[in-house]
Design an enzyme around this catalytic site. Structure first.
Site, mmCIF file in Angstrom:
data_model
loop_
_atom_site.group_PDB
_atom_site.id
_atom_site.type_symbol
_atom_site.label_atom_id
_atom_site.label_comp_id
_atom_site.label_asym_id
_atom_site.label_seq_id
_atom_site.Cartn_x
_atom_site.Cartn_y
_atom_site.Cartn_z
ATOM 1 N N ASP A 52 0.810 -1.227 0.000
ATOM 2 C CA ASP A 52 0.000 0.000 0.000
ATOM 3 C C ASP A 52 0.844 1.278 0.000
ATOM 4 O O ASP A 52 0.337 2.350 -0.317
ATOM 5 C CB ASP A 52 -0.927 0.030 1.224
ATOM 6 C CG ASP A 52 -1.827 -1.187 1.312
ATOM 7 O OD1 ASP A 52 -2.059 -1.831 0.268
ATOM 8 O OD2 ASP A 52 -2.290 -1.502 2.424
ATOM 9 N N GLU B 20 -9.530 0.435 -4.007
ATOM 10 C CA GLU B 20 -10.578 -0.240 -3.225
ATOM 11 C C GLU B 20 -11.164 0.662 -2.137
ATOM 12 O O GLU B 20 -12.313 0.491 -1.741
ATOM 13 C CB GLU B 20 -10.028 -1.525 -2.592
ATOM 14 C CG GLU B 20 -8.874 -1.262 -1.618
ATOM 15 C CD GLU B 20 -8.312 -2.510 -0.965
ATOM 16 O OE1 GLU B 20 -8.802 -3.617 -1.227
ATOM 17 O OE2 GLU B 20 -7.361 -2.362 -0.177
#
Ligand code: F6P
Length: 342
Positions: A127, A222
């Site tokens: 991430d 997402e």
């Protein structure tokens, strides 16, 4: 010294490079001994170990995943967790721990340091949302996997005159979406840091199709949110750190874009493909440099630190600095992506 090593949180390309570097430098140059804890903090709580030496860490540099296994275990959600960690360290005769993980695993490490345990952290996550380091290892590999997928999806989008919505991971940071969107030539990129309006997304697509092209690629993180709403996910479950499981925003976007624009739309959720397989050279090198510096810090007794990439240098920063707040997308880079919208 005797040192325990563990990998926590989501698996990530480059974990084995870090483990190998810690062990090789620690055993051969500094005469330390190591113990591997299996499945992250769960292994420490249960004193579940595996031998870690030069022979058990040979041939793993290019391998994805982690030879130690991983889990999302929160020591501070377990009864008497800190004392269990201390007991395992005593049973193994350990002087220090080197946890390799993201904000959750290193968050536990930071608290354990305050509770008197010697730790040095290594920043891992696809991430790229950990502060105090320019990049975490694993991120570049995930971006490349997502970019390759976008390149392939272009083929179908173009052949069938479709809008393709590609959902990528990243939790509440849009780094993977932004980098893969720019690299893959996306026509719209949606990230959590910039809540979106579906009408504006459709406007970009209509404008593009009015000027000639008959297909579009939308990359959505997402964790992206609507300007008038909350996170959109197919799941209700949370993990032991209280994070909701994300995934599924592309399903809703596919329907809405098709209904509003009339253009046939399809979505693809890349999911764990982004974390899988062999790490890129960049992540092997970064992981190796992190591992060597982590063991140097432990040898120096420089605990409560995380190794970090600052420019081209590997430095040590206080864990507290790295954990203060997540590193979100730089709006200047998003402006670069926006040049190509629509
Ligand atoms: O933190 C890495 C990550 O892959 C996130 O991008 C994603 O939201 C999450 O982990 C998925 O976790 P799990 O593997 O538990 O489904």
């Amino acid at each position: 010294m005797r040192i325990g090593v563990l990998t926590g949180g989501g698996d990530c390309p480059g974990l084995n490079a870090v483990i190998r570097a810690i062990v090789r430098k620690g055993c051969e140059a500094q005469e330390h001994e190591f113990v591997g804890f299996r499945y992250g903090w769960a292994g420490v709580l249960n004193n579940d170990t595996t031998p870690l030496d030069v022979s058990t860490t040979r041939g793993i540099l290019h391998r994805g995943g982690t030879i130690l296994g991983s889990s999302r275990t929160n020591v501070y959600k377990v009864d008497d967790g800190v004392n269990k960690v201390k007991a395992a360290m005593k049973a193994q005769g350990l002087d220090a721990l080197i946890p390799i993980g993201g904000e959750d695993t290193l968050g536990v490490a930071g608290k354990l340091h305050e509770d008197g345990i010697n730790v040095v952290g290594v920043p891992k996550t696809i991430d790229n949302d950990l502060a105090a380091t320019d990049f975490t290892f694993g991120f570049q590999t995930a971006v490349q996997i997502a970019t390759d997928a976008i390149d392939r999806l272009h083929t179908t989008a173009e052949s069938h005159n479709r809008v393709i919505i590609v959902e990528v991971m990243g939790r509440h940071a849009g780094w993977i979406a932004l980098y893969s969107g720019i690299a893959g030539g996306a026509d719209v990129v949606l990230i959590p840091e910039k809540p979106f309006d579906v009408d504006v997304v459709c406007e970009h697509i209509r404008r593009r199709h009015a000027s000639g092209p008959t297909f579009s690629i939308v990359v959505v993180a997402e964790g992206a949110t609507r300007s008038d709403g909350d996170v959109i996910t197919d799941h209700q479950t949370t993990d032991s750190f209280g994070h909701i499981r994300l995934g599924g925003i592309a399903v809703e976007l596919e329907k809405e874009i098709e209904a509003r624009t009339g253009f046939e739309s399809r979505m693809t959720i890349l999911g764990h493909v982004q974390r899988g397989g062999t790490p890129l050279a960049f992540d092997r090198v970064l992981g190796t440099r992190f591992g060597v510096e982590a063991i140097n810090a432990a040898s120096d007794g420089d605990f409560g630190k995380m190794v970090a990439l600052r420019g081209t240098r590997i430095e040590r920063v206080p864990l507290s600095e790295a954990l203060a707040e997540p590193k979100l997308v730089d709006s200047e880079i998003y402006k670069t992506a926006e040049v190509f919208f629509g």
